[in-house]
Design an enzyme around this catalytic site. Sequence first.
Site, mmCIF file in Angstrom:
data_model
loop_
_atom_site.group_PDB
_atom_site.id
_atom_site.type_symbol
_atom_site.label_atom_id
_atom_site.label_comp_id
_atom_site.label_asym_id
_atom_site.label_seq_id
_atom_site.Cartn_x
_atom_site.Cartn_y
_atom_site.Cartn_z
ATOM 1 N N LYS A 18 65.266 44.096 31.899
ATOM 2 C CA LYS A 18 63.812 44.231 32.033
ATOM 3 C C LYS A 18 63.291 45.296 31.070
ATOM 4 C CE LYS A 18 60.276 45.706 35.378
ATOM 5 N NZ LYS A 18 59.389 44.521 35.331
ATOM 6 N N ILE A 30 42.271 37.448 43.114
ATOM 7 C CA ILE A 30 43.257 37.092 44.136
ATOM 8 C C ILE A 30 43.708 38.313 44.928
ATOM 9 C CG2 ILE A 30 45.469 35.936 44.535
ATOM 10 C CD1 ILE A 30 43.145 34.154 43.561
ATOM 11 N N GLY A 31 43.441 39.505 44.422
ATOM 12 C CA GLY A 31 43.720 40.677 45.253
ATOM 13 C C GLY A 31 44.129 41.929 44.523
ATOM 14 N N SER A 32 45.201 41.865 43.742
ATOM 15 C CA SER A 32 45.729 43.079 43.127
ATOM 16 C C SER A 32 45.096 43.333 41.763
ATOM 17 C CB SER A 32 47.244 42.983 42.977
ATOM 18 O OG SER A 32 47.595 41.877 42.163
ATOM 19 N N CYS A 77 50.465 29.340 44.917
ATOM 20 C CA CYS A 77 50.765 29.219 43.490
ATOM 21 C C CYS A 77 51.969 28.307 43.272
ATOM 22 C CB CYS A 77 51.001 30.573 42.820
ATOM 23 S SG CYS A 77 51.924 31.786 43.736
ATOM 24 N N HIS A 88 49.923 35.327 34.196
ATOM 25 C CA HIS A 88 51.298 35.692 33.858
ATOM 26 C C HIS A 88 51.463 35.945 32.369
ATOM 27 C CE1 HIS A 88 51.699 33.599 37.752
ATOM 28 N NE2 HIS A 88 52.593 34.540 37.974
ATOM 29 N N CYS A 102 46.141 34.117 39.842
ATOM 30 C CA CYS A 102 46.933 34.904 40.784
ATOM 31 C C CYS A 102 46.492 36.362 40.668
ATOM 32 C CB CYS A 102 48.427 34.732 40.463
ATOM 33 S SG CYS A 102 49.530 35.077 41.858
#
Length: 765
Positions: A19, A439-441, A651, A702, A734
Site C-alpha cells: 500500500k 453518501i456520508g464520509s 454499491c 474510487h 459512494c
Amino acid sequence: MVKSAVLGYPRIGVGRSMKKIIESYWAGNASAEQLQETAKSVRKERWETIKNAGVDIIPSGEFTLYDQLLDHSYNFGVIPERYASQQLNGLDTYFAMGRGRQDKAKGVDVVACEMGKYFDSNYHVVKVPHAPNTEFKLNQNQQLAEYEEAKALGIITRPVIFGPITYLSLVAKSREAPADFEPLSLLDKLLPVYKELLSQLKGAGVEHVQIDEPILVLDKAEAWGSEYKKVYEALAPVAPKITITSSYGRVGKSIEYLKSLPIYALHLDLDREPKQLDEVLAALKSTDINIELGLVSGRNIWKTDLKAAKALAEKAVSELSSERVNVSTSSSLLHTPISVKVEKKLTSEQLSWLSFAEEKCEEVAALAQALNGKESSLFEQNTKDIAARREFERSSDSAVRDRVASISEEMLSRKSPFATRREAQKKHLNLPKFPTTTIGSFPQTKEIRQARAKFTKGEITKEEYEKAMEAEIQNAVDFQTKVGLDLFVHGEPERNDMVQYFGEQLNGFIFTQLGWVQSYGSRYVRPPIVVSDVSRPSPMTVRWSAYAQSLTDKPMKGMLTGPVTILNWSFPRADVSKEVQSKQLALALRDEVVDLANAGIKAIQVDEPAIREGLPLRKADWDNYLTWAVDSFRLSTSGVGDDTQVHSHFCYSDFGDIFPSIQRLDADVISIEASKADLKLLDVFKSYGYSNEIGPGVYDIHSPRVPGEQEIKDRLEAMAKVLPADNLIVNPDCGLKTRGWKETEESLSNLVAAARWARSSLVTA
C-alpha cells in the site's frame, strides 16, 4: 503420500508495504523501479513464509499490484482504446484501467473500469470491458516470470491462473457491444492464448498448474459441460498437470462433466460445503482424477478443528488412497490477515482462538503430516484450543437472546406506507427538486488520522480529541454550506472505518492491531471479529450528529452501517447462525435510529452495501438469506415516525435477480453505485416500477478524477429519461473518505451546478 497446498496468499506485505509503495508511486514520490523492487521483496517474503510452514505446494502468479482479474486482462492484451490512446507507459496504463487517471496539463482524462464484488467476498475485482471484436494476445506471461523468480530462490511453485471460463464470466461487457453479446462467446478466440501461456510453462519445466474456476460453484455452470470439455481437452495436451479449483461453494451437478475432463486433480471447498464430499468421491472413484480437499478455511479467522478435518480427509483416503488425495486451503488466503504473531493487544485466550494466513499454512501442513502418520504437537494444542473456544461459546447474554426471541412482525414495518411518509418528510425536510447530498464520509486527512492515533496512544485526552473532531465537523458543515449542498452530513471524521467504528462501541466484538485485509487496489480494511452476543451499551453516533445539526439550519443526515453489512464485513462467529448475529445487530441499531430521531435528526442513512454480496451463490439457498437480511434492515429502521426519512446505500450490486427484496426493504431513499456501470442498473428499477426515491451515483469516487459539470448534466438527463425525475436524488457513487479536499470541492461544485441546471431544465412530475 498426502501433500499440503495453499491456493493463494495475502499480497499486501508485512506492515502494508505494498500500500505504501503503490500510493507513493501514484503521488510521484517513488519510481517504478522502487515499486517493482518492493513487490519482488514481498513475493519472496510470501513464498518463504509458506515454505517455512511446511507446505508442499506453494502458489505463484497470483500476486498483483492492483487486482488479479485486471492483471489477466492486461496480460492478455485486452487494453480498451480509451486507455491505449492516452499514450501512457505500460504501468500507468495498467493503473489507469484500475483507478482512472486525470492530468489536464498532459491532456489525460480517463475513467476507471467497472468494479464488482468477487463472488460473496468483500474483495473487489476490476472488470475490463470486452466486445465481439476484442482480440487477445499474450502481452506478458506473469505466471512464468513468477515461477522462475521463485525457482531462483530455491522454491518450486505451482503457478496460478484464472480459468478461461471463469475469466470470461467475470469481465464486463462493453457498452458498445450488442445487447445479446456475452463475453463467454469469445472462448474460441481466447483459448490459443491460454495454450501459449501454458505451453511456455510446460516448456520451462513446470510440473503442475492451478487453474481457478470458482464459477463452477454457480448454478449457471451446470449447463456448461460442453464448454469445459472443449477448453480442457484443448489445454491438457500442452499444459503441465492441471488442478482445477472450485472455491466458495459446491460444484453440484457440474461433477457429472468434471469427472470426464483430462485433468490431474479437482479441488473442493469443504469449509463452505463439506457435504459435497461423498457425491464427488463417488464420481471420481472410477476415474484417475485426484482430489484436493479444501479443509482449512480461506475465509474465516478461526482455528481449524484439525481432528474433524482429519476425519473428513480420512474418508477420502479410504475411498481413493493417499496417493490420490491432497489437503489444502478452501480458497486463496487473501481474505485473511497475514499473521496472528504480530498481535500484541489481544489476550492469550483470544489469540488461542485465531488462525490467520501464516497459521493456516501451518495447519494445512500439520494436517497432511497427520494423514501421513506423523501427527505433530500442533494437533494436541489445537484440540485444547478448540475445546476452550467451545466452552467460551456456551456462555451467552440471555437478555440479548431473549430480545431476539421476542421480535414481532409489527417491529418489522414502518407505521405508514411510503406515500404517506413522503408527504410528512417533504414538510419537515423542505428539500428542492433534485436534492443534493453525499453518501456520508468526507476526506480523512492526515490531521484527522494523527489526532485519532494520539488519542489511541494516550497522548491527548478524550476532551482534546473530541474538540478536534468537533472542529473537523464544523469544517465539514462550512464546506457543505459553501458548496451549496441541500442535505448535509457530519463527515464522519471520528470514524476509522464504517464497520470497525461500530464494532468498537458494541459488546461482542474484538479487534486486531494489524489484521489488514485487501478490499481492492491499495484499499485495506481491518475487519472486527464477532466473538459473542452483540448489544449496544450506549448511543454510538448521536453525540456527533446532534452537534453537527446544531451548526446549521440545513437538515442533517445521520449515518449508520446496517446489520448485514457489519456482519458481512466482520469475521462472524461460527457457532451460531448469521441470522441470529444479524438480528442482534439490528436490535442494537434500532435503538440508535430511535435515539437519532429523538435528537432531531430526521434523515437517517443505514448503509447496506453488502446485502447483495452476502447472497448465497446457489439459488436454492437464496430465500432463507433474503428473508432474514431484509428483516434485519427493517428491524433496524422501523422504530421511527413517518417524518423520519430512512436512506440506504448500496454499491457494486447487481439488483436484477433480487429486486423484489430491494423493494421489500421499504427505504424512503436508496443511493446506488451507478456511474461506472453506465447507469444500466436504472433499467431494472424502471422495469419493476420502483416508486420510492433513488440517488444513482453521478460520478466515481474510487478515482481521483474530477467529473466535469456537463458530464454530470448528461448523466442526470439520462437518469430522468429512465426514472421519474421527481424521485431523483443527486449524489456521488459512494463516500469520499479516500479522496482529497481539492478534488472533492471541484467534484461537488460541479455536482451542485448540474443539479441546479436540472431543476430548471428537466421536466419533473
